[in-house]
Design a protein around this motif. Structure first.
Motif, PDB file in Angstrom:
ATOM      1  N   MET A   1       1.698  -1.118   1.583  1.00 53.31           N
ATOM      2  CA  MET A   1       1.575   0.228   1.048  1.00 53.31           C
ATOM      3  C   MET A   1       2.849   1.000   1.362  1.00 53.31           C
ATOM      4  O   MET A   1       3.136   1.247   2.523  1.00 53.31           O
ATOM      5  CB  MET A   1       0.380   0.937   1.673  1.00 53.31           C
ATOM      6  N   PRO A   2       3.597   1.339   0.370  1.00 48.04           N
ATOM      7  CA  PRO A   2       4.858   2.023   0.623  1.00 48.04           C
ATOM      8  C   PRO A   2       4.633   3.427   1.177  1.00 48.04           C
ATOM      9  O   PRO A   2       3.666   4.100   0.856  1.00 48.04           O
ATOM     10  CB  PRO A   2       5.510   2.080  -0.764  1.00 48.04           C
ATOM     11  N   GLY A   3       5.510   3.833   2.067  1.00 49.78           N
ATOM     12  CA  GLY A   3       5.444   5.175   2.615  1.00 49.78           C
ATOM     13  C   GLY A   3       4.591   5.304   3.859  1.00 49.78           C
ATOM     14  O   GLY A   3       4.608   6.324   4.513  1.00 49.78           O
ATOM     15  N   ILE A   4       3.839   4.257   4.213  1.00 51.66           N
ATOM     16  CA  ILE A   4       3.008   4.320   5.409  1.00 51.66           C
ATOM     17  C   ILE A   4       3.716   3.551   6.516  1.00 51.66           C
ATOM     18  O   ILE A   4       4.032   2.381   6.374  1.00 51.66           O
ATOM     19  CB  ILE A   4       1.607   3.724   5.161  1.00 51.66           C
ATOM     20  N   ARG A   5       3.977   4.257   7.626  1.00 56.91           N
ATOM     21  CA  ARG A   5       4.622   3.630   8.775  1.00 56.91           C
ATOM     22  C   ARG A   5       3.629   3.611   9.923  1.00 56.91           C
ATOM     23  O   ARG A   5       2.729   4.421   9.999  1.00 56.91           O
ATOM     24  CB  ARG A   5       5.851   4.423   9.187  1.00 56.91           C
ATOM     25  N   GLY A   6       3.826   2.698  10.833  1.00 54.18           N
ATOM     26  CA  GLY A   6       2.977   2.660  12.008  1.00 54.18           C
ATOM     27  C   GLY A   6       2.547   1.248  12.333  1.00 54.18           C
ATOM     28  O   GLY A   6       3.183   0.279  11.933  1.00 54.18           O
ATOM     29  N   VAL A   7       1.454   1.137  13.054  1.00 54.81           N
ATOM     30  CA  VAL A   7       0.987  -0.154  13.522  1.00 54.81           C
ATOM     31  C   VAL A   7       0.191  -0.845  12.424  1.00 54.81           C
ATOM     32  O   VAL A   7      -0.779  -0.302  11.907  1.00 54.81           O
ATOM     33  CB  VAL A   7       0.100   0.037  14.773  1.00 54.81           C
ATOM     34  N   ASP A   8       0.620  -2.011  12.067  1.00 52.59           N
ATOM     35  CA  ASP A   8      -0.134  -2.838  11.141  1.00 52.59           C
ATOM     36  C   ASP A   8       0.150  -4.296  11.483  1.00 52.59           C
ATOM     37  O   ASP A   8       1.039  -4.599  12.265  1.00 52.59           O
ATOM     38  CB  ASP A   8       0.202  -2.529   9.683  1.00 52.59           C
ATOM     39  N   TYR A   9      -0.637  -5.188  10.963  1.00 50.95           N
ATOM     40  CA  TYR A   9      -0.434  -6.602  11.226  1.00 50.95           C
ATOM     41  C   TYR A   9      -0.917  -7.414  10.040  1.00 50.95           C
ATOM     42  O   TYR A   9      -1.629  -6.910   9.182  1.00 50.95           O
ATOM     43  CB  TYR A   9      -1.144  -7.032  12.516  1.00 50.95           C
ATOM     44  N   ILE A  10      -0.537  -8.681  10.025  1.00 56.01           N
ATOM     45  CA  ILE A  10      -0.962  -9.609   8.975  1.00 56.01           C
ATOM     46  C   ILE A  10      -2.079 -10.472   9.561  1.00 56.01           C
ATOM     47  O   ILE A  10      -1.897 -11.116  10.593  1.00 56.01           O
ATOM     48  CB  ILE A  10       0.210 -10.500   8.510  1.00 56.01           C
ATOM     49  N   ASP A  11      -3.246 -10.471   8.930  1.00 52.56           N
ATOM     50  CA  ASP A  11      -4.366 -11.255   9.464  1.00 52.56           C
ATOM     51  C   ASP A  11      -4.205 -12.724   9.117  1.00 52.56           C
ATOM     52  O   ASP A  11      -3.225 -13.147   8.510  1.00 52.56           O
ATOM     53  CB  ASP A  11      -5.707 -10.691   8.993  1.00 52.56           C
ATOM     54  N   GLU A  12      -5.209 -13.528   9.517  1.00 52.38           N
ATOM     55  CA  GLU A  12      -5.113 -14.990   9.327  1.00 52.38           C
ATOM     56  C   GLU A  12      -5.082 -15.400   7.862  1.00 52.38           C
ATOM     57  O   GLU A  12      -4.642 -16.493   7.527  1.00 52.38           O
ATOM     58  CB  GLU A  12      -6.272 -15.697  10.051  1.00 52.38           C
ATOM     59  N   ASN A  13      -5.502 -14.523   6.937  1.00 47.92           N
ATOM     60  CA  ASN A  13      -5.474 -14.821   5.504  1.00 47.92           C
ATOM     61  C   ASN A  13      -4.209 -14.313   4.835  1.00 47.92           C
ATOM     62  O   ASN A  13      -4.074 -14.398   3.616  1.00 47.92           O
ATOM     63  CB  ASN A  13      -6.697 -14.220   4.813  1.00 47.92           C
ATOM     64  N   GLY A  14      -3.294 -13.764   5.619  1.00 41.54           N
ATOM     65  CA  GLY A  14      -2.048 -13.265   5.066  1.00 41.54           C
ATOM     66  C   GLY A  14      -2.163 -11.891   4.440  1.00 41.54           C
ATOM     67  O   GLY A  14      -1.298 -11.480   3.671  1.00 41.54           O
ATOM     68  N   ILE A  15      -3.229 -11.153   4.777  1.00 40.98           N
ATOM     69  CA  ILE A  15      -3.442  -9.817   4.233  1.00 40.98           C
ATOM     70  C   ILE A  15      -2.949  -8.786   5.237  1.00 40.98           C
ATOM     71  O   ILE A  15      -3.228  -8.886   6.438  1.00 40.98           O
ATOM     72  CB  ILE A  15      -4.943  -9.587   3.914  1.00 40.98           C
ATOM     73  N   ARG A  16      -2.211  -7.813   4.725  1.00 33.36           N
ATOM     74  CA  ARG A  16      -1.713  -6.740   5.587  1.00 33.36           C
ATOM     75  C   ARG A  16      -2.875  -5.826   5.971  1.00 33.36           C
ATOM     76  O   ARG A  16      -3.592  -5.322   5.099  1.00 33.36           O
ATOM     77  CB  ARG A  16      -0.642  -5.936   4.857  1.00 33.36           C
ATOM     78  N   VAL A  17      -3.070  -5.618   7.261  1.00 38.76           N
ATOM     79  CA  VAL A  17      -4.178  -4.810   7.759  1.00 38.76           C
ATOM     80  C   VAL A  17      -3.613  -3.591   8.475  1.00 38.76           C
ATOM     81  O   VAL A  17      -2.789  -3.714   9.374  1.00 38.76           O
ATOM     82  CB  VAL A  17      -5.055  -5.626   8.732  1.00 38.76           C
TER      83      VAL A  17
END
Length: 85
Positions: A1-17
């Protein structure tokens, strides 16, 4: 999601969470692009109406004088003592 900064991670399915408030902000913005603008306008209006209105003793200095006199009469410190120089 462009414009959103902060803590995020990629889960085991390769989806940005996104975590916590970032995810909530993304949902709010998706539902209504002006969501945060509307909140800010409400806060500004509240400040304009209530933020600077004098309350209590600021609104009535005579009431403050009367209350101070009552407190002075009920003082437990005793009468004032004059210092001899």
């Amino acid at each position: 999601m462009p414009g959103i900064r902060g803590v995020d991670y990629i889960d085991e399915n390769g989806i940005r969470v996104l975590t916590g408030g970032l995810k909530a902000a993304a949902v709010n913005k998706a539902k209504d692009p002006d969501f945060y603008r509307k909140i800010a306008l409400k806060a500004q209006e509240s400040w304009r109406n209530n933020g600077r209105a004098p309350r209590g003793f600021a609104a009535d200095p005579e009431l403050a004088r009367i209350a101070g006199a009552k407190g002075g009469r009920k003082s437990r410190r005793g009468p004032a003592k004059k210092e001899s120089a």
